[in-house]
Design a protein around this motif. Structure first.
Motif, PDB file in Angstrom:
ATOM      1  N   LEU A 105      10.735  43.798  42.010  1.00 22.59           N
ATOM      2  CA  LEU A 105       9.840  44.846  41.522  1.00 22.59           C
ATOM      3  C   LEU A 105       9.905  45.986  42.530  1.00 22.59           C
ATOM      4  CD1 LEU A 105       6.608  43.003  40.320  1.00 22.59           C
ATOM      5  CD2 LEU A 105       8.332  44.122  38.927  1.00 22.59           C
ATOM      6  N   THR A 106      10.213  47.166  42.058  1.00 25.86           N
ATOM      7  CA  THR A 106      10.335  48.333  42.929  1.00 25.86           C
ATOM      8  C   THR A 106       9.307  49.372  42.519  1.00 25.86           C
ATOM      9  OG1 THR A 106      12.698  47.909  43.114  1.00 25.86           O
ATOM     10  CG2 THR A 106      11.918  50.077  43.813  1.00 25.86           C
ATOM     11  N   ARG A 107       8.597  49.905  43.502  1.00 19.19           N
ATOM     12  CA  ARG A 107       7.569  50.911  43.234  1.00 19.19           C
ATOM     13  C   ARG A 107       8.098  52.284  43.598  1.00 19.19           C
ATOM     14  NH1 ARG A 107       3.789  54.039  45.514  1.00 19.19           N
ATOM     15  NH2 ARG A 107       1.785  54.239  44.479  1.00 19.19           N
ATOM     16  N   ASP A 108       7.984  53.164  42.641  1.00 16.25           N
ATOM     17  CA  ASP A 108       8.336  54.563  42.856  1.00 16.25           C
ATOM     18  C   ASP A 108       7.059  55.369  42.676  1.00 16.25           C
ATOM     19  OD1 ASP A 108       9.181  57.353  41.640  1.00 16.25           O
ATOM     20  OD2 ASP A 108      10.896  56.588  42.784  1.00 16.25           O
ATOM     21  N   ALA A 109       6.812  56.297  43.572  1.00 13.76           N
ATOM     22  CA  ALA A 109       5.563  57.066  43.529  1.00 13.76           C
ATOM     23  C   ALA A 109       5.416  57.869  42.245  1.00 13.76           C
ATOM     24  CB  ALA A 109       5.475  57.985  44.742  1.00 13.76           C
ATOM     25  N   THR A 110       6.512  58.270  41.638  1.00 14.89           N
ATOM     26  CA  THR A 110       6.413  59.099  40.432  1.00 14.89           C
ATOM     27  C   THR A 110       6.554  58.297  39.140  1.00 14.89           C
ATOM     28  OG1 THR A 110       8.765  59.618  40.563  1.00 14.89           O
ATOM     29  CG2 THR A 110       7.249  61.179  41.568  1.00 14.89           C
ATOM     30  N   THR A 111       7.441  57.304  39.125  1.00 17.37           N
ATOM     31  CA  THR A 111       7.682  56.565  37.879  1.00 17.37           C
ATOM     32  C   THR A 111       6.944  55.239  37.791  1.00 17.37           C
ATOM     33  OG1 THR A 111       9.677  55.533  38.785  1.00 17.37           O
ATOM     34  CG2 THR A 111       9.953  57.602  37.545  1.00 17.37           C
ATOM     35  N   GLY A 112       6.382  54.776  38.877  1.00 19.78           N
ATOM     36  CA  GLY A 112       5.647  53.503  38.860  1.00 19.78           C
ATOM     37  C   GLY A 112       6.560  52.323  39.157  1.00 19.78           C
ATOM     38  N   TRP A 113       6.239  51.181  38.576  1.00 10.12           N
ATOM     39  CA  TRP A 113       6.941  49.935  38.862  1.00 10.12           C
ATOM     40  C   TRP A 113       8.113  49.725  37.910  1.00 10.12           C
ATOM     41  CZ3 TRP A 113       5.985  47.002  43.034  1.00 10.12           C
ATOM     42  CH2 TRP A 113       4.775  47.190  43.701  1.00 10.12           C
ATOM     43  N   THR A 114       9.225  49.274  38.475  1.00  4.77           N
ATOM     44  CA  THR A 114      10.375  48.866  37.667  1.00  4.77           C
ATOM     45  C   THR A 114      10.809  47.472  38.107  1.00  4.77           C
ATOM     46  OG1 THR A 114      11.920  49.899  39.208  1.00  4.77           O
ATOM     47  CG2 THR A 114      11.264  51.191  37.279  1.00  4.77           C
ATOM     48  N   CYS A 115      11.346  46.739  37.156  1.00  2.00           N
ATOM     49  CA  CYS A 115      11.781  45.371  37.419  1.00  2.00           C
ATOM     50  C   CYS A 115      13.288  45.298  37.235  1.00  2.00           C
ATOM     51  CB  CYS A 115      11.084  44.427  36.444  1.00  2.00           C
ATOM     52  SG  CYS A 115      11.614  42.711  36.596  1.00  2.00           S
ATOM     53  N   ALA A 116      13.945  44.557  38.125  1.00  2.00           N
ATOM     54  CA  ALA A 116      15.392  44.345  38.016  1.00  2.00           C
ATOM     55  C   ALA A 116      15.716  42.939  38.506  1.00  2.00           C
ATOM     56  CB  ALA A 116      16.141  45.380  38.838  1.00  2.00           C
ATOM     57  N   THR A 117      16.851  42.435  38.057  1.00  2.00           N
ATOM     58  CA  THR A 117      17.327  41.122  38.506  1.00  2.00           C
ATOM     59  C   THR A 117      18.723  41.285  39.088  1.00  2.00           C
ATOM     60  OG1 THR A 117      18.303  40.596  36.360  1.00  2.00           O
ATOM     61  CG2 THR A 117      16.021  39.915  36.706  1.00  2.00           C
ATOM     62  N   ASN A 118      19.146  40.290  39.872  1.00  2.00           N
ATOM     63  CA  ASN A 118      20.523  40.346  40.363  1.00  2.00           C
ATOM     64  C   ASN A 118      21.467  39.864  39.268  1.00  2.00           C
ATOM     65  OD1 ASN A 118      20.020  37.594  40.462  1.00  2.00           O
ATOM     66  ND2 ASN A 118      20.794  37.324  42.534  1.00  2.00           N
ATOM     67  N   ALA A 119      22.757  39.904  39.543  1.00  2.00           N
ATOM     68  CA  ALA A 119      23.771  39.602  38.528  1.00  2.00           C
ATOM     69  C   ALA A 119      23.743  38.136  38.086  1.00  2.00           C
ATOM     70  CB  ALA A 119      25.156  39.950  39.060  1.00  2.00           C
ATOM     71  N   ILE A 120      23.172  37.257  38.871  1.00  2.00           N
ATOM     72  CA  ILE A 120      23.114  35.830  38.522  1.00  2.00           C
ATOM     73  C   ILE A 120      22.240  35.611  37.283  1.00  2.00           C
ATOM     74  CG2 ILE A 120      22.362  33.554  39.336  1.00  2.00           C
ATOM     75  CD1 ILE A 120      24.863  34.632  40.745  1.00  2.00           C
ATOM     76  N   ILE A 121      21.158  36.359  37.174  1.00  2.00           N
ATOM     77  CA  ILE A 121      20.266  36.225  36.023  1.00  2.00           C
ATOM     78  C   ILE A 121      20.802  37.143  34.925  1.00  2.00           C
ATOM     79  CG2 ILE A 121      17.906  36.424  35.190  1.00  2.00           C
ATOM     80  CD1 ILE A 121      16.954  35.992  38.051  1.00  2.00           C
ATOM     81  N   THR A 122      21.590  36.572  34.043  1.00  2.00           N
ATOM     82  CA  THR A 122      22.219  37.345  32.965  1.00  2.00           C
ATOM     83  C   THR A 122      21.193  37.654  31.871  1.00  2.00           C
ATOM     84  OG1 THR A 122      22.917  35.347  31.812  1.00  2.00           O
ATOM     85  CG2 THR A 122      24.471  36.299  33.410  1.00  2.00           C
ATOM     86  N   ALA A 123      21.627  38.394  30.881  1.00  2.00           N
ATOM     87  CA  ALA A 123      20.731  38.822  29.798  1.00  2.00           C
ATOM     88  C   ALA A 123      20.090  37.640  29.078  1.00  2.00           C
ATOM     89  CB  ALA A 123      21.489  39.688  28.807  1.00  2.00           C
ATOM     90  N   ASP A 124      20.766  36.504  29.033  1.00  2.00           N
ATOM     91  CA  ASP A 124      20.205  35.320  28.362  1.00  2.00           C
ATOM     92  C   ASP A 124      18.968  34.789  29.066  1.00  2.00           C
ATOM     93  OD1 ASP A 124      22.151  35.354  26.436  1.00  2.00           O
ATOM     94  OD2 ASP A 124      23.394  33.815  27.403  1.00  2.00           O
ATOM     95  N   TYR A 125      18.855  35.033  30.358  1.00  2.00           N
ATOM     96  CA  TYR A 125      17.774  34.439  31.147  1.00  2.00           C
ATOM     97  C   TYR A 125      16.747  35.448  31.664  1.00  2.00           C
ATOM     98  CZ  TYR A 125      21.449  30.957  31.128  1.00  2.00           C
ATOM     99  OH  TYR A 125      22.427  30.102  30.727  1.00  2.00           O
ATOM    100  N   LYS A 126      17.009  36.738  31.488  1.00  2.00           N
ATOM    101  CA  LYS A 126      16.097  37.759  32.036  1.00  2.00           C
ATOM    102  C   LYS A 126      14.736  37.698  31.360  1.00  2.00           C
ATOM    103  CE  LYS A 126      19.419  41.064  33.598  1.00  2.00           C
ATOM    104  NZ  LYS A 126      19.812  42.419  33.734  1.00  2.00           N
ATOM    105  N   PRO A 127      13.674  37.863  32.160  1.00  2.00           N
ATOM    106  CA  PRO A 127      12.347  37.963  31.561  1.00  2.00           C
ATOM    107  C   PRO A 127      12.229  39.279  30.797  1.00  2.00           C
ATOM    108  CG  PRO A 127      12.208  37.642  33.948  1.00  2.00           C
ATOM    109  CD  PRO A 127      13.639  37.865  33.613  1.00  2.00           C
ATOM    110  N   LYS A 128      11.385  39.309  29.806  1.00  2.00           N
ATOM    111  CA  LYS A 128      11.183  40.550  29.053  1.00  2.00           C
ATOM    112  C   LYS A 128      10.622  41.605  29.986  1.00  2.00           C
ATOM    113  CE  LYS A 128      10.551  38.353  24.677  1.00  2.00           C
ATOM    114  NZ  LYS A 128      10.926  38.737  23.411  1.00  2.00           N
ATOM    115  N   GLY A 129      11.116  42.803  29.855  1.00  2.00           N
ATOM    116  CA  GLY A 129      10.648  43.904  30.679  1.00  2.00           C
ATOM    117  C   GLY A 129      11.464  44.107  31.942  1.00  2.00           C
ATOM    118  N   CYS A 130      12.449  43.244  32.196  1.00  2.00           N
ATOM    119  CA  CYS A 130      13.318  43.402  33.366  1.00  2.00           C
ATOM    120  C   CYS A 130      14.679  43.882  32.892  1.00  2.00           C
ATOM    121  CB  CYS A 130      13.491  42.068  34.081  1.00  2.00           C
ATOM    122  SG  CYS A 130      12.555  41.952  35.599  1.00  2.00           S
ATOM    123  N   SER A 131      15.216  44.854  33.618  1.00  2.00           N
ATOM    124  CA  SER A 131      16.544  45.366  33.236  1.00  2.00           C
ATOM    125  C   SER A 131      17.612  44.721  34.092  1.00  2.00           C
ATOM    126  CB  SER A 131      16.581  46.869  33.398  1.00  2.00           C
ATOM    127  OG  SER A 131      16.245  47.240  34.715  1.00  2.00           O
TER     128      SER A 131
END
Length: 131
Positions: A105-131
């Motif tokens: 989870l990364t906080r940006d002062a202007t855009t707010g919180w964003t979620c990301a995963t590393n390459a190990i967690i592919t699209a099949d396993y990503k939680p909703k809302g994480c890119s």
């Protein structure tokens, strides 16, 4: 004399074959479900720390540990790493396909919180809302 009762060998083999086919379908689906559930649980744990992170920032404290934002590390699902702008969950006890996965989870002062995963967690396993 009474006739024998029970199942024939062919009937038993058919039942075993049906059970084998069902297991061949169910086991991979269940493994995928377990991996998705672990990733979602990791996201839920670090999402709960966003409030403490914001509180620390509003008090002019730059968060540097999980304890500084009201968390403990490791948790049941994560080993937490906190920096001035991120909360990172390295999954603990995850299924093999995502065993070294991380959710950030990364906080940006202007855009707010964003979620990301590393390459190990592919699209099949990503939680909703994480890119």
């Amino acid at each position: 004399m009474k006739g024998q009762k029970g199942f024939t060998l062919i009937e038993l083999l058919i039942v075993v074959a049906i059970i084998g086919i069902l297991a061949a379908i169910a086991i991979p689906a269940y493994s995928k479900y377990q991996a998705r559930a672990k990733a979602t649980a990791g996201l839920a744990e670090i999402s709960a720390l966003k409030t403490g992170f914001e509180d620390a920032l509003s008090s002019s404290v730059v968060p540097s540990t999980a304890a500084s934002i009201g968390g403990t590390s490791p948790t049941q699902n994560c080993t937490l790493t906190v920096t001035g702008t991120t909360i990172v969950c390295a999954l603990v006890g995850a299924p093999t396909v995502i065993s070294t996965g991380t959710i950030t989870l990364t906080r940006d002062a202007t855009t707010g919180w964003t979620c990301a995963t590393n390459a190990i967690i592919t699209a099949d396993y990503k939680p909703k809302g994480c890119s």
